[in-house]
Design an enzyme around this catalytic site. Structure first.
Site, PDB file in Angstrom:
ATOM      1  N   HIS A  44      -1.326  -0.291  -9.973  1.00  0.00           N
ATOM      2  CA  HIS A  44      -1.875  -1.236  -8.981  1.00  0.00           C
ATOM      3  C   HIS A  44      -2.422  -2.502  -9.670  1.00  0.00           C
ATOM      4  CE1 HIS A  44      -3.891  -1.581  -4.761  1.00  0.00           C
ATOM      5  NE2 HIS A  44      -3.622  -2.778  -5.255  1.00  0.00           N
ATOM      6  N   ARG A  55       0.858  -1.186   0.000  1.00  0.00           N
ATOM      7  CA  ARG A  55       0.000   0.000   0.000  1.00  0.00           C
ATOM      8  C   ARG A  55       0.897   1.240   0.000  1.00  0.00           C
ATOM      9  NH1 ARG A  55      -3.456  -2.858  -1.467  1.00  0.00           N
ATOM     10  NH2 ARG A  55      -5.474  -3.299  -0.517  1.00  0.00           N
ATOM     11  N   ASP A 109       3.924  -0.250  -7.405  1.00  0.00           N
ATOM     12  CA  ASP A 109       2.621  -0.684  -7.919  1.00  0.00           C
ATOM     13  C   ASP A 109       1.499   0.027  -7.176  1.00  0.00           C
ATOM     14  OD1 ASP A 109       0.850  -2.323  -9.500  1.00  0.00           O
ATOM     15  OD2 ASP A 109       0.545  -3.619  -7.753  1.00  0.00           O
ATOM     16  N   GLU A 123      -4.181   6.880  -4.935  1.00  0.00           N
ATOM     17  CA  GLU A 123      -4.478   6.314  -6.267  1.00  0.00           C
ATOM     18  C   GLU A 123      -5.815   6.827  -6.790  1.00  0.00           C
ATOM     19  OE1 GLU A 123      -4.181   2.067  -5.716  1.00  0.00           O
ATOM     20  OE2 GLU A 123      -2.138   2.237  -5.003  1.00  0.00           O
TER      21      GLU A 123
HETATM   22  C1  8YV Z   1      -6.815  -5.415  -5.661  1.00  0.00           C
HETATM   23  C2  8YV Z   1      -5.289  -5.494  -3.635  1.00  0.00           C
HETATM   24  O1  8YV Z   1      -6.345  -4.526  -6.615  1.00  0.00           O
HETATM   25  O2  8YV Z   1      -6.017  -7.499  -2.682  1.00  0.00           O
HETATM   26  C3  8YV Z   1      -5.623  -6.367  -2.498  1.00  0.00           C
HETATM   27  O3  8YV Z   1      -5.457  -5.901  -1.356  1.00  0.00           O
HETATM   28  O4  8YV Z   1      -4.740  -4.468  -3.476  1.00  0.00           O
HETATM   29  C4  8YV Z   1      -5.609  -5.949  -5.003  1.00  0.00           C
HETATM   30  O5  8YV Z   1      -5.598  -7.321  -5.117  1.00  0.00           O
HETATM   31  C5  8YV Z   1      -7.854  -4.722  -4.911  1.00  0.00           C
HETATM   32  O6  8YV Z   1      -8.281  -5.335  -3.766  1.00  0.00           O
HETATM   33  C6  8YV Z   1      -9.054  -4.536  -5.823  1.00  0.00           C
HETATM   34  O7  8YV Z   1      -9.788  -3.534  -5.370  1.00  0.00           O
END
Ligand code: 8YV
Length: 315
Positions: free
Chosen positions: A282, A235, A259, A264
């Site tokens: 991401h 994050r 990423d 974002e």
């Molecule tokens: C997804 C993520 O982009 O699982 C997570 O925590 O960051 C990613 O797999 C996200 O959850 C989709 O909204």
């Protein structure tokens, strides 16, 4: 399977999941605009027993308060830092996420991002496409990946999958984690600064949220130093992003593969011109296979809650 209106979609979701929720669960969608939302909640808030959301949106304490019969928050994604889990626990609301099914993809992304950052493949590709090879000659030499010393912040499922892959590259792995991991073959550093000071590449694989906010501080980036690289697939909040931009622009960090970002989909434009930085939108878990598995697990959690009251993968 569910009474109309008992399932609420909160925020955008994968289109096939949103379609299933609407068609098979008669789910409603929380309106985006604040005034429509207030009217909607006053009218339908009490009908909702399960909310389906993603890490992008989450359910905050105010929304929970407007859903007095909410029993479960079903999160598409492993990260749930946008959902107020303390408020949920206080209200007896269960929260689920989608662990395990995305571990391999996110670890693949971390390794790919690390290789791209150190070897500058994306920048080299831009060099070729811009017609510079015949004009400017060979691309400058880059940094070897194999045999580097890699420090991982957060040795959970994803951190361990990254380490496992990098062992095959001859890398030396050390880590920092809230707690030392019993029986881990990797050496433990008591703090992020200590970890950063002893590695070539620092990879962030820790959960987001208040517990890790700004963990990779200016001091940590200084400890990583002008020959060090940062890779973040976790994050954006885990890093002091302003400090990161500053050290990258001043050459006080060799490069970064990112990423995830603090806000974002906004990405600091100052970084766009740097060949030492790889910027991804991401996409850590974003493959057809993994997203299908995440969707299936999200629906398993929802079905289980609606039929038995229990979640399959509670956080
Ligand atoms: C997804 C993520 O982009 O699982 C997570 O925590 O960051 C990613 O797999 C996200 O959850 C989709 O909204």
């Amino acid at each position: 399977m569910s009474t109309p209106g008992s399932v609420l979609q909160v925020g955008p979701l994968k289109p096939s999941l949103a379609k299933t929720l609407a068609e098979d669960y008669a789910a409603r969608t929380l309106p985006e605009s604040p005034s429509e939302r207030a009217t909607f909640l006053a009218e339908h808030g009490a009908e909702v027993t399960a909310a389906v959301t993603s890490g992008r949106t989450g359910v905050d304490a105010a929304l929970m308060a407007a859903l007095p019969n909410l029993g479960a928050i079903v999160n598409f994604g492993v990260g749930y830092d946008t959902t107020d889990v303390d408020a949920a626990a206080a209200r007896g609301i269960g929260v689920s996420n989608t662990p395990d099914v995305l571990t391999d993809c996110v670890a693949d992304t971390a390794v790919g991002l690390m290789i791209d950052t150190l070897r500058q493949f994306s920048a080299s590709d831009r060099y070729v496409r811009a017609g510079r090879w015949p004009v400017d000659g060979n691309y400058p030499l880059t940094r070897q990946v194999s045999n580097t010393r890699v420090g991982i912040i957060g040795l959970g499922r994803i951190g361990q999958a990254i380490a496992h892959r990098l062992i095959a590259f001859g890398c030396t792995i050390s880590y920092h984690n809230r707690r030392q991991v019993p029986d881990s073959p990797y050496s433990y550093a008591a703090s992020p600064v200590e970890l950063a000071a002893g590695v070539d590449v620092l990879v962030i694989a820790a959960a987001g949220g208040d517990g890790t906010r700004g963990l990779v501080s200016a001091e940590v980036l200084d400890a990583l130093g002008p020959h060090g690289y940062l890779v973040n697939i976790a994050r954006g909040s885990v890093v002091d992003q302003d400090a990161l931009v500053s050290v990258l622009l001043n050459g006080r960090l060799a490069g970064a593969g990112l990423d995830v970002f603090a806000d974002e989909p906004k990405v600091p434009e100052e970084l766009f011109a740097l060949p030492t930085v790889v910027l991804l939108p991401h996409v850590g878990s974003a493959t057809v296979q993994t997203r299908a598995a995440m969707e299936a697990l999200t629906l398993r959690n929802l079905d289980s809650f609606l039929t038995t009251g229990a979640l399959v993968t509670p956080v």
